[in-house]
Design a protein around this motif. Structure first.
Motif, PDB file in Angstrom:
ATOM      1  N   ALA A   1       0.830  -1.207   0.000  1.00  0.00           N
ATOM      2  CA  ALA A   1       0.000   0.000   0.000  1.00  0.00           C
ATOM      3  C   ALA A   1       0.861   1.253   0.000  1.00  0.00           C
ATOM      4  CB  ALA A   1      -0.932  -0.004   1.212  1.00  0.00           C
ATOM      5  N   ARG A   2       1.821   1.311   0.899  1.00  0.00           N
ATOM      6  CA  ARG A   2       2.667   2.499   1.019  1.00  0.00           C
ATOM      7  C   ARG A   2       3.638   2.616  -0.151  1.00  0.00           C
ATOM      8  NH1 ARG A   2       5.368   2.506   6.545  1.00  0.00           N
ATOM      9  NH2 ARG A   2       6.385   0.691   5.639  1.00  0.00           N
ATOM     10  N   GLU A   3       4.386   1.542  -0.425  1.00  0.00           N
ATOM     11  CA  GLU A   3       5.383   1.607  -1.482  1.00  0.00           C
ATOM     12  C   GLU A   3       4.738   1.731  -2.863  1.00  0.00           C
ATOM     13  OE1 GLU A   3       8.466   2.099  -0.619  1.00  0.00           O
ATOM     14  OE2 GLU A   3       7.720   1.930   1.436  1.00  0.00           O
ATOM     15  N   GLY A   4       3.582   1.089  -3.033  1.00  0.00           N
ATOM     16  CA  GLY A   4       2.872   1.214  -4.300  1.00  0.00           C
ATOM     17  C   GLY A   4       2.400   2.634  -4.546  1.00  0.00           C
ATOM     18  N   THR A   5       1.907   3.287  -3.494  1.00  0.00           N
ATOM     19  CA  THR A   5       1.491   4.685  -3.627  1.00  0.00           C
ATOM     20  C   THR A   5       2.669   5.563  -4.035  1.00  0.00           C
ATOM     21  OG1 THR A   5      -0.339   4.448  -2.056  1.00  0.00           O
ATOM     22  CG2 THR A   5       0.563   6.667  -2.349  1.00  0.00           C
ATOM     23  N   LEU A   6       3.813   5.334  -3.431  1.00  0.00           N
ATOM     24  CA  LEU A   6       4.996   6.135  -3.766  1.00  0.00           C
ATOM     25  C   LEU A   6       5.452   5.863  -5.200  1.00  0.00           C
ATOM     26  CD1 LEU A   6       6.965   5.870  -0.409  1.00  0.00           C
ATOM     27  CD2 LEU A   6       5.646   7.818  -1.276  1.00  0.00           C
ATOM     28  N   ARG A   7       5.346   4.622  -5.657  1.00  0.00           N
ATOM     29  CA  ARG A   7       5.702   4.316  -7.050  1.00  0.00           C
ATOM     30  C   ARG A   7       4.815   5.102  -8.021  1.00  0.00           C
ATOM     31  NH1 ARG A   7       6.820  -0.879  -4.733  1.00  0.00           N
ATOM     32  NH2 ARG A   7       8.976  -1.451  -5.245  1.00  0.00           N
ATOM     33  N   VAL A   8       3.521   5.118  -7.731  1.00  0.00           N
ATOM     34  CA  VAL A   8       2.586   5.836  -8.605  1.00  0.00           C
ATOM     35  C   VAL A   8       2.881   7.332  -8.589  1.00  0.00           C
ATOM     36  CG1 VAL A   8       0.162   6.440  -8.942  1.00  0.00           C
ATOM     37  CG2 VAL A   8       0.791   4.077  -8.408  1.00  0.00           C
TER      38      VAL A   8
ATOM     39  N   VAL B   1      -5.280  11.999  -7.812  1.00  0.00           N
ATOM     40  CA  VAL B   1      -6.344  11.838  -6.812  1.00  0.00           C
ATOM     41  C   VAL B   1      -6.150  10.465  -6.197  1.00  0.00           C
ATOM     42  CG1 VAL B   1      -8.812  11.796  -6.352  1.00  0.00           C
ATOM     43  CG2 VAL B   1      -7.898  13.335  -8.113  1.00  0.00           C
ATOM     44  N   LEU B   2      -5.863  10.441  -4.914  1.00  0.00           N
ATOM     45  CA  LEU B   2      -5.592   9.205  -4.191  1.00  0.00           C
ATOM     46  C   LEU B   2      -6.864   8.683  -3.538  1.00  0.00           C
ATOM     47  CD1 LEU B   2      -3.662   7.149  -2.745  1.00  0.00           C
ATOM     48  CD2 LEU B   2      -3.423   8.890  -0.945  1.00  0.00           C
ATOM     49  N   THR B   3      -7.183   7.427  -3.803  1.00  0.00           N
ATOM     50  CA  THR B   3      -8.277   6.785  -3.079  1.00  0.00           C
ATOM     51  C   THR B   3      -7.731   6.302  -1.753  1.00  0.00           C
ATOM     52  OG1 THR B   3      -9.120   5.975  -5.194  1.00  0.00           O
ATOM     53  CG2 THR B   3     -10.136   5.096  -3.203  1.00  0.00           C
ATOM     54  N   SER B   4      -7.954   7.095  -0.721  1.00  0.00           N
ATOM     55  CA  SER B   4      -7.586   6.682   0.628  1.00  0.00           C
ATOM     56  C   SER B   4      -8.818   6.021   1.253  1.00  0.00           C
ATOM     57  CB  SER B   4      -7.087   7.876   1.435  1.00  0.00           C
ATOM     58  OG  SER B   4      -6.617   7.482   2.697  1.00  0.00           O
ATOM     59  N   SER B   5      -9.110   6.304   2.488  1.00  0.00           N
ATOM     60  CA  SER B   5     -10.221   5.622   3.156  1.00  0.00           C
ATOM     61  C   SER B   5     -10.528   6.316   4.473  1.00  0.00           C
ATOM     62  CB  SER B   5      -9.833   4.159   3.426  1.00  0.00           C
ATOM     63  OG  SER B   5     -10.783   3.511   4.239  1.00  0.00           O
ATOM     64  N   PHE B   6     -11.750   6.122   4.961  1.00  0.00           N
ATOM     65  CA  PHE B   6     -12.069   6.519   6.336  1.00  0.00           C
ATOM     66  C   PHE B   6     -11.156   5.784   7.312  1.00  0.00           C
ATOM     67  CE2 PHE B   6     -14.661   5.946  10.242  1.00  0.00           C
ATOM     68  CZ  PHE B   6     -14.735   7.272  10.627  1.00  0.00           C
ATOM     69  N   ALA B   7     -10.599   4.654   6.875  1.00  0.00           N
ATOM     70  CA  ALA B   7      -9.647   3.925   7.705  1.00  0.00           C
ATOM     71  C   ALA B   7      -8.440   4.780   8.064  1.00  0.00           C
ATOM     72  CB  ALA B   7      -9.178   2.661   6.980  1.00  0.00           C
ATOM     73  N   ALA B   8      -8.140   5.800   7.272  1.00  0.00           N
ATOM     74  CA  ALA B   8      -7.024   6.706   7.558  1.00  0.00           C
ATOM     75  C   ALA B   8      -7.457   7.882   8.437  1.00  0.00           C
ATOM     76  CB  ALA B   8      -6.423   7.231   6.261  1.00  0.00           C
ATOM     77  N   VAL B   9      -8.724   7.905   8.810  1.00  0.00           N
ATOM     78  CA  VAL B   9      -9.282   9.062   9.523  1.00  0.00           C
ATOM     79  C   VAL B   9      -9.768   8.717  10.931  1.00  0.00           C
ATOM     80  CG1 VAL B   9     -11.145  10.790   9.504  1.00  0.00           C
ATOM     81  CG2 VAL B   9      -9.985  10.173   7.365  1.00  0.00           C
ATOM     82  N   GLY B  10     -10.605   7.672  11.055  1.00  0.00           N
ATOM     83  CA  GLY B  10     -11.432   7.535  12.249  1.00  0.00           C
ATOM     84  C   GLY B  10     -11.158   6.374  13.176  1.00  0.00           C
TER      85      GLY B  10
ATOM     86  N   ARG C   1      -0.426   8.981   4.590  1.00  0.00           N
ATOM     87  CA  ARG C   1       0.609   9.817   5.206  1.00  0.00           C
ATOM     88  C   ARG C   1       1.837   9.909   4.292  1.00  0.00           C
ATOM     89  NH1 ARG C   1      -0.386  13.226   9.614  1.00  0.00           N
ATOM     90  NH2 ARG C   1      -1.300  12.100  11.359  1.00  0.00           N
ATOM     91  N   ALA C   2       2.228   8.746   3.749  1.00  0.00           N
ATOM     92  CA  ALA C   2       3.397   8.721   2.878  1.00  0.00           C
ATOM     93  C   ALA C   2       3.176   9.573   1.628  1.00  0.00           C
ATOM     94  CB  ALA C   2       3.721   7.279   2.486  1.00  0.00           C
ATOM     95  N   ALA C   3       1.949   9.565   1.115  1.00  0.00           N
ATOM     96  CA  ALA C   3       1.637  10.362  -0.071  1.00  0.00           C
ATOM     97  C   ALA C   3       1.797  11.850   0.206  1.00  0.00           C
ATOM     98  CB  ALA C   3       0.221  10.053  -0.546  1.00  0.00           C
ATOM     99  N   TRP C   4       1.239  12.321   1.305  1.00  0.00           N
ATOM    100  CA  TRP C   4       1.348  13.749   1.617  1.00  0.00           C
ATOM    101  C   TRP C   4       2.801  14.140   1.908  1.00  0.00           C
ATOM    102  CZ3 TRP C   4      -2.285  16.583  -0.081  1.00  0.00           C
ATOM    103  CH2 TRP C   4      -3.627  16.161  -0.058  1.00  0.00           C
ATOM    104  N   ASP C   5       3.542  13.248   2.574  1.00  0.00           N
ATOM    105  CA  ASP C   5       4.956  13.528   2.840  1.00  0.00           C
ATOM    106  C   ASP C   5       5.742  13.632   1.533  1.00  0.00           C
ATOM    107  OD1 ASP C   5       4.451  13.512   5.541  1.00  0.00           O
ATOM    108  OD2 ASP C   5       5.217  11.485   5.886  1.00  0.00           O
TER     109      ASP C   5
END
Length: 342
Positions: free
Chosen positions: A101-108, A121-130, A165-169
């Motif tokens: 999930a993390r490394e794949g996002t950085l590759r993209v 546009v990143l498809t994240s999730s409420f899983a990253a929020v709540g 988090r990795a995407a925003w960083d």
């Protein structure tokens, strides 16, 4: 119109994003891990009413490998990064989910930046929020982040939080001119497009099939996949979406029992197997000892996480469908495709 890459084209959300992109006149390309899935994806697009699904270009790319991403992103104006790993079991090693999930996002993101893409546009999730927070009545919003050390944080939840988090960083440190927006959906229901049913749809599928004698005390905030796709397109094009997160949620959370009530009220004989009572928590815990799928749900028992979609409505003019319509659209598609078996 624009050239748009949608990652993970065989997925539920990705297919609906492609349908709306095609309908809006955009040129679409997508990634799949194996090009053998091309016909399956095209069948989903035809099921969704795409006029010319064969116009979609396919690229082979895997979140765990560098190969293919540069070619997939080359010449694109926008990228919708929808692909994310999801396992049908609770992994013993959480890195089975977190690393891809993390490394794949950085590759993209690297491929998009190097290709001169304007916005991802990143498809994240409420899983990253709540998650990882004490119970509260105040709705979660886009300023909230999951505490990955919390007791209720399962590997999938942790993977989504760490990937975003990795995407925003990345954007802050080395994104250069690349823009980012994130969509954070709650439980995504809506019309199925084929037999490979999304994990979220198995909730309604299980209720209709009568797989449990009673409904566990688990609550879900809901959103329709068509509205999630619409929000992706709005976040892709709207100037106000740059650098923003958007919760995708239709309304108040509903329990599995309440979702079952909607099914029984509207579907008659087709809902005859839907449970008519709630399951006590002690029984859910006992079942989790022998039913692996129940194990991941235990931290959710009795928890009611509210979320606000006000930001997407206010900034982007987003207007999601109500809960009852979402539930019925899901059920009707599952029944029409013959995907409900007792």
């Amino acid at each position: 119109m624009s050239e748009v890459l949608v990652t993970g084209g065989s997925g539920f959300i990705a297919a609906h994003c492609m349908l709306q992109l095609l309908s809006a006149g955009h040129r679409v390309r997508t990634t799949v891990r194996n090009l053998a899935r091309r016909d399956e994806v095209l069948a989903m697009l035809r099921q969704g009413g795409a006029a010319a699904p064969a116009d979609v270009a396919f690229h082979a790319a895997d979140l765990t490998m560098d190969a293919g991403w540069a070619e997939a992103a080359n010449g694109c104006d926008y990228v919708l990064h929808v692909a994310s790993p999801l396992l049908p079991y609770l992994p013993k090693d959480e890195n089975e989910l977190i690393a891809p999930a993390r490394e794949g996002t950085l590759r993209v993101l690297r491929a998009a930046r190097d290709a001169g893409v304007k916005r991802v546009v990143l498809t994240s999730s409420f899983a990253a929020v709540g998650y990882g927070h004490p119970s509260r009545e105040t709705p979660f919003n886009e300023t909230d982040w999951t505490n990955v050390e919390g007791d209720d944080v399962q590997p999938y939840v942790k993977s989504k939080a760490l990937a975003e988090r990795a995407a925003w960083d990345f954007i802050a440190r080395e994104g250069e001119s690349l823009e980012l927006a994130a969509i954070n959906p709650v439980a995504v229901l809506g019309p199925a497009l084929g037999p490979d049913v999304s994990a979220s749809l198995t909730l309604v599928q299980a209720l209709l099939a009568g797989r449990t004698p009673a409904a566990p005390r688990i609550n879900f905030a809901l959103v329709d996949v068509r509205d999630v796709a619409d929000l992706h397109l709005r976040a892709m094009l709207h100037p106000a979406a740059k650098g923003e997160r958007f919760l995708a949620v239709a309304g108040e959370p509903m329990s599995m029992f309440e979702i079952g009530q909607v099914l029984r009220q509207h579907l008659g004989e087709a809902a005859r197997r839907v449970p008519r009572r709630e399951m006590p928590d002690w029984l859910a815990r006992a079942l989790a000892l022998v039913v692996p799928q129940m194990r991941g749900m235990l931290p959710m028992l009795g928890r009611r996480r509210r979320a606000s979609g006000e930001k997407a409505r206010r900034l982007l003019g987003w207007n999601p469908r109500p809960n009852d319509e979402i539930i019925l659209a899901t059920a009707e598609s599952l029944l029409a495709l013959g995907l409900v078996k007792p």
